[in-house]
Design an enzyme around this catalytic site. Sequence first.
Site, PDB file in Angstrom:
ATOM      1  N   ASP A  92      10.111   0.284  -8.173  1.00  0.00           N
ATOM      2  CA  ASP A  92       9.417   0.247  -6.952  1.00  0.00           C
ATOM      3  C   ASP A  92      10.485   0.459  -5.724  1.00  0.00           C
ATOM      4  O   ASP A  92      11.421  -0.321  -5.645  1.00  0.00           O
ATOM      5  CB  ASP A  92       8.911  -1.219  -6.963  1.00  0.00           C
ATOM      6  CG  ASP A  92       7.768  -1.279  -5.525  1.00  0.00           C
ATOM      7  OD1 ASP A  92       8.126  -0.554  -4.497  1.00  0.00           O
ATOM      8  OD2 ASP A  92       6.843  -2.190  -5.365  1.00  0.00           O
ATOM      9  N   PHE A  96       2.774  14.109  -6.273  1.00  0.00           N
ATOM     10  CA  PHE A  96       2.305  15.394  -6.199  1.00  0.00           C
ATOM     11  C   PHE A  96       3.385  16.434  -5.468  1.00  0.00           C
ATOM     12  O   PHE A  96       4.252  17.258  -6.042  1.00  0.00           O
ATOM     13  CB  PHE A  96       1.111  15.563  -5.427  1.00  0.00           C
ATOM     14  CG  PHE A  96       0.713  17.053  -4.598  1.00  0.00           C
ATOM     15  CD1 PHE A  96       0.993  18.009  -5.725  1.00  0.00           C
ATOM     16  CD2 PHE A  96       0.265  16.865  -3.316  1.00  0.00           C
ATOM     17  CE1 PHE A  96       0.387  19.159  -4.908  1.00  0.00           C
ATOM     18  CE2 PHE A  96       0.070  18.042  -2.807  1.00  0.00           C
ATOM     19  CZ  PHE A  96       0.112  19.247  -3.577  1.00  0.00           C
ATOM     20  N   TYR A  99      -1.451   3.637   6.762  1.00  0.00           N
ATOM     21  CA  TYR A  99      -0.482   4.689   6.596  1.00  0.00           C
ATOM     22  C   TYR A  99      -0.076   5.396   7.607  1.00  0.00           C
ATOM     23  O   TYR A  99       1.354   5.252   7.883  1.00  0.00           O
ATOM     24  CB  TYR A  99      -1.566   5.794   5.719  1.00  0.00           C
ATOM     25  CG  TYR A  99      -0.768   7.140   5.431  1.00  0.00           C
ATOM     26  CD1 TYR A  99       0.109   6.751   4.266  1.00  0.00           C
ATOM     27  CD2 TYR A  99      -0.765   8.306   5.810  1.00  0.00           C
ATOM     28  CE1 TYR A  99       0.862   8.035   3.871  1.00  0.00           C
ATOM     29  CE2 TYR A  99      -0.434   9.466   5.441  1.00  0.00           C
ATOM     30  CZ  TYR A  99       0.575   9.309   4.342  1.00  0.00           C
ATOM     31  OH  TYR A  99       1.321  10.361   3.907  1.00  0.00           O
ATOM     32  N   ALA A 134       9.851  11.396   4.603  1.00  0.00           N
ATOM     33  CA  ALA A 134       8.801  12.272   4.613  1.00  0.00           C
ATOM     34  C   ALA A 134       7.686  11.606   5.482  1.00  0.00           C
ATOM     35  O   ALA A 134       7.087  10.488   5.041  1.00  0.00           O
ATOM     36  CB  ALA A 134       8.247  12.366   3.310  1.00  0.00           C
ATOM     37  N   ASP A 140      10.266   6.038  -8.602  1.00  0.00           N
ATOM     38  CA  ASP A 140       8.989   6.046  -8.672  1.00  0.00           C
ATOM     39  C   ASP A 140       8.556   5.063  -9.692  1.00  0.00           C
ATOM     40  O   ASP A 140       8.675   4.566 -10.721  1.00  0.00           O
ATOM     41  CB  ASP A 140       8.389   7.386  -9.119  1.00  0.00           C
ATOM     42  CG  ASP A 140       7.315   7.612  -8.861  1.00  0.00           C
ATOM     43  OD1 ASP A 140       6.287   6.811  -8.829  1.00  0.00           O
ATOM     44  OD2 ASP A 140       7.086   8.790  -7.843  1.00  0.00           O
ATOM     45  N   THR A 196       0.926   5.952  -7.976  1.00  0.00           N
ATOM     46  CA  THR A 196       0.194   7.145  -7.956  1.00  0.00           C
ATOM     47  C   THR A 196       0.671   8.357  -8.350  1.00  0.00           C
ATOM     48  O   THR A 196       0.052   9.272  -8.594  1.00  0.00           O
ATOM     49  CB  THR A 196      -0.294   7.391  -6.333  1.00  0.00           C
ATOM     50  OG1 THR A 196       1.083   7.508  -5.771  1.00  0.00           O
ATOM     51  CG2 THR A 196      -1.287   6.291  -5.731  1.00  0.00           C
ATOM     52  N   THR A 210      -1.495  19.210   2.448  1.00  0.00           N
ATOM     53  CA  THR A 210      -0.928  20.197   1.524  1.00  0.00           C
ATOM     54  C   THR A 210      -1.654  20.169  -0.034  1.00  0.00           C
ATOM     55  O   THR A 210      -2.178  19.009  -0.241  1.00  0.00           O
ATOM     56  CB  THR A 210       0.546  19.647   1.268  1.00  0.00           C
ATOM     57  OG1 THR A 210       1.395  19.659   2.471  1.00  0.00           O
ATOM     58  CG2 THR A 210       1.249  20.624   0.233  1.00  0.00           C
ATOM     59  N   LYS A 255       4.318  -1.154   2.624  1.00  0.00           N
ATOM     60  CA  LYS A 255       5.728  -1.663   2.420  1.00  0.00           C
ATOM     61  C   LYS A 255       6.543  -0.463   1.934  1.00  0.00           C
ATOM     62  O   LYS A 255       7.769  -0.504   2.288  1.00  0.00           O
ATOM     63  CB  LYS A 255       5.623  -2.411   1.160  1.00  0.00           C
ATOM     64  CG  LYS A 255       5.164  -3.751   1.510  1.00  0.00           C
ATOM     65  CD  LYS A 255       4.983  -4.908   0.258  1.00  0.00           C
ATOM     66  CE  LYS A 255       6.738  -5.272  -0.098  1.00  0.00           C
ATOM     67  NZ  LYS A 255       6.686  -6.408  -1.096  1.00  0.00           N
TER      68      LYS A 255
END
Length: 314
Positions: free
Chosen positions: A57, A12, A146, A115, A32, A36, A176, A92
């Site tokens: 990955d 996103f 997370y 991030a 990527d 997701t 966001t 991971k």
Amino acid sequence: MAKYLITGGAGFIGSHLTERLVNEGHDVVVVDNLVTGSVENLGNVIKEPGFEFLESDCTEPYEVAGPVDYVLHLASPASPVDFRKLPFEILKAGSDGTFIACELALEKGARFLFASTSEVYGDPDVHPQSESYRGNVKTTGPRAVYDEAKRFGEATVAAYQRYRNLDPRIVRIFNTYGPRMRPGDGRIIPNFISQALAGEPLTVYGDGDQTRSLCYVSDMVEGILRLLYSDYTRPVNIGNPDELKVTEIAKLIISKVNPELETITEPLPEDDPKRRRPDITLARQVLGWDVTVGLDEGLGKTVAWFRERIAASV
Ligand code: UDP
């Protein structure tokens, strides 16, 4: 013109960042694995000459040819639904993924951006949250995969700076929203908008008094880039300090889509943070950054995008 490597660039926020950089004429390599993210998110850039997509990955070593000026590690599933579905992938991405991205930045002599998230503050007992607050995370709770992965990521980046001379930036991203959120990702904005457009009641978890502060994605991208180009190497919050209750967010979306709609109550997820609002004094002072897209305008654009998507899929 510079070359950027962005992990999670098909996600996103990553895809909006990628699109902006490609439109500015930069070269961008996206790494990527599409767990997701989606290629659809890269639709506007995929054929551009300066763009390259590496379906890979980020937790396994990958190679990027030639010089790289900036490495941005954004890759991670990020929705509370993902915390249950993809716990090990999240752990991971924050650990192995951060090591690999830091090593690559060192090898290329590139500046590195990590991030991070407001989740490092957990269920905060200080309000609003400034960067000096150390947080209140339950290390074994369902959100910990997370929260702790991102905390570990920050610690990794700080160690690479301290002991290996990495040139890092750390952005703590608050909630966001905007086009390209996955309709099924379970977060408040895609859930409420999808439900409203389907004529269904909006699912408010718990009493709906819990608060969030929602930042439109183009403001987030601007904040990330300002931080990347700044000299500031400690964590910086980016988010919209305009704080609303979940019930107020539901009302806003109902008023935009269909005033006849109602809300229903569903159980509050375990450890759902009660209040969240960024203190953005630092971003204002150091980056000259501020919110430019208010909730009314941003929600309007987001609802329009979800509408178009539904229309296109019929
Ligand atoms: N929420 C809700 N209904 C939904 C989805 C989320 O009431 O269908 C609430 C959730 O309990 C939380 C807030 O909205 O208090 C934001 O949730 P989200 O999953 O978007 O992200 P979080 O900020 O919790 O990571």
